[in-house]
Design an enzyme around this catalytic site. Structure first.
Site, PDB file in Angstrom:
ATOM      1  N   GLY A  23       0.873  -1.262   0.200  1.00 47.81           N
ATOM      2  CA  GLY A  23      -0.138   0.113   0.005  1.00 47.81           C
ATOM      3  C   GLY A  23       0.984   1.270   0.081  1.00 47.81           C
ATOM      4  O   GLY A  23       2.099   1.399  -0.497  1.00 47.81           O
ATOM      5  N   ASN A  24       0.253   2.412   0.416  1.00 41.51           N
ATOM      6  CA  ASN A  24       0.883   3.644   0.225  1.00 41.51           C
ATOM      7  C   ASN A  24       0.477   4.690   1.514  1.00 41.51           C
ATOM      8  O   ASN A  24      -0.664   4.136   2.055  1.00 41.51           O
ATOM      9  CB  ASN A  24       1.081   4.274  -1.051  1.00 41.51           C
ATOM     10  CG  ASN A  24      -0.307   4.384  -1.508  1.00 41.51           C
ATOM     11  OD1 ASN A  24      -0.986   5.334  -1.065  1.00 41.51           O
ATOM     12  ND2 ASN A  24      -0.467   4.030  -2.742  1.00 41.51           N
TER      13      ASN A  24
END
Ligand code: CTP
Length: 402
Positions: free
Chosen positions: A207-208
């Site tokens: 993810g980020n």
């Protein structure tokens, strides 16, 4: 607000006393305020309170007319620059949704072309009741700006969502609408927000740091200008705003599909989301065990969603999250993604980027113009972006050539 005509509708809630403070703030800002009260409102506050502040007759009776026909409800509706109903009861919202015109307020609302702002006040259960939810949705679809009530303690002693927004918050909305208008009324705007997640196995993902705050601010600001908003979103650290069509997704490919469906018939796409650029080539079906202590993942590229919409004719706004060479990198994205504008943002700068409530960006236009902006709230950035969208929708779209 000098000389602008504001019609203030006051309906039967204990919050009616707060409308006196709102009327006072509007008058102080130079507005000509005509108050229209329902019968129920007069049980809480007297017309005299408003008259003393506005120095104008208060409309309480559909049948009054009499000495000053110019102050008739139809005339009021026609000459209004904005109509604000504060507080608006569940009953008032239901009447507005059905176009009922049995009292002076209903008639004024039906007779106006001006933007309408509704500030609800009611018990939390009435606000969440299916009938109210449906009525609010109808009003929003018609471009009426229904503010989200505040959460807090109500006169009844119960806590929950239903308190009328404070008079100064309503004042800010009224002044915003008078300054900017409902420039997106009747438009469909697709906003994307948050980061996508690419599964590694059933419990892990890539993810980020995207919080989704910028996209959420955009969705809210577009809604407040009367647009129908479709919000395609990944992981968010903030609440989805009321009154928008929220479509949650997981991976970048899911986001791509949802966006392709959403832009059908839409006018604009604002791509504030952070889709993961890579996914795991073969996500495991079962949880990967610690095993030998090291492992490697093969990643493959995800589709570039904005670039895949090159032939879509609406107004496209992209973002560029950069850590170096902000303007140069953003410029190349304007061309590569064929957008009207890129909002360039150095995610390493103080007060900018992931999770912050503020942002310092530069607008990079397809025609080469660069407009740096100060450090400001994400809502202020959103409003500036929507000014660009609204003006682009007035003109034929000229995407940049690759
Ligand atoms: N974007 C997209 N599809 C992707 C990745 C990004 O449509 N798979 C969009 C983003 O929402 C943003 C713009 O493209 O509006 C630029 O995103 P950014 O991450 O800055 O750029 P990338 O295209 O991913 O390029 P790079 O990571 O090489 O800087």
């Amino acid at each position: 607000m000098n000389g602008r005509n504001v019609v203030l509708g006051v309906t039967g809630s204990i919050a009616a006393y707060k409308a006196v403070a709102l009327a006072s703030a509007l008058v102080k800002a130079g507005a000509l305020v005509d108050v229209v009260m329902t019968g129920a409102a007069q049980r809480f506050v007297t017309p005299l309170s408003f008259q003393a502040i506005t120095h104008r007759p208060v409309v309480t009776d559909l049948w009054a007319g009499g000495e000053d026909l110019e102050i008739g409800h139809v005339t009021l509706g026609r000459r209004a620059d904005v109509v604000v109903i504060a507080p608006a009861t569940a009953d008032t919202i239901a009447r507005l949704a059905h176009g009922l015109a049995g009292d002076a307020l209903g008639t004024t609302v039906l007779a106006t072309d001006a933007p309408i702002i509704v500030a609800p006040a009611m018990e939390p259960r009435m606000w969440s009741n299916a009938a109210t939810v449906a009525n609010v949705a109808i009003l929003r679809q018609r471009g009426i700006l229904v503010l989200e009530p505040d959460v807090g303690r109500l006169a009844s002693g119960y806590k929950g969502r239903g308190r009328m927004p404070e008079p100064d918050a309503i004042f800010d909305v009224v002044s915003g609408v008078l300054a900017r208008g409902v420039s997106l009324r009747g438009r469909i705007v697709v906003v994307t927000a948050g980061g996508t997640r690419e599964p590694i196995d059933p419990v892990r993902f890539i993810g980020n740091h995207s919080s989704g705050k910028m996209g959420i601010a955009l969705a809210e600001a577009a809604r407040d200008r009367g647009a129908s908003v479709i919000l395609v979103h990944g992981a968010l650290s903030v609440q989805v705003p009321a009154g928008v069509d929220a479509r949650p997704v997981g991976t970048t490919r899911e986001m791509a599909d949802a966006i392709h469906a959403a832009v059908e018939g839409a006018d604009a796409l604002i791509m504030a989301a952070a889709p993961a650029d890579f996914r795991v080539a073969r996500a495991a079906d079962q949880k990967i065990k610690r095993g030998a202590g090291s492992m490697s993942l093969e990643l493959v590229a995800n589709p570039d969603i904005l670039a895949s919409l090159a032939s879509w004719p609406g107004v496209k706004i992209g973002f560029a999250a950069e850590t170096t060479d902000l303007i140069a990198n953003a410029r190349s994205k304007v061309a590569a993604k064929r957008v009207h504008m890129i909002v360039a943002n150095d995610v390493t700068a103080e007060g900018s980027g992931f999770g912050a409530d503020t942002n310092e960006v530069a607008f990079i236009f397809a025609d080469g113009r660069v407009e740096p902006r100060p450090l400001e709230t994400k809502r202020a950035v959103a409003d500036a972006i929507l000014d660009v969208v609204a003006s682009a929708l007035q003109q034929p779209v000229e995407p940049s050539t690759p």
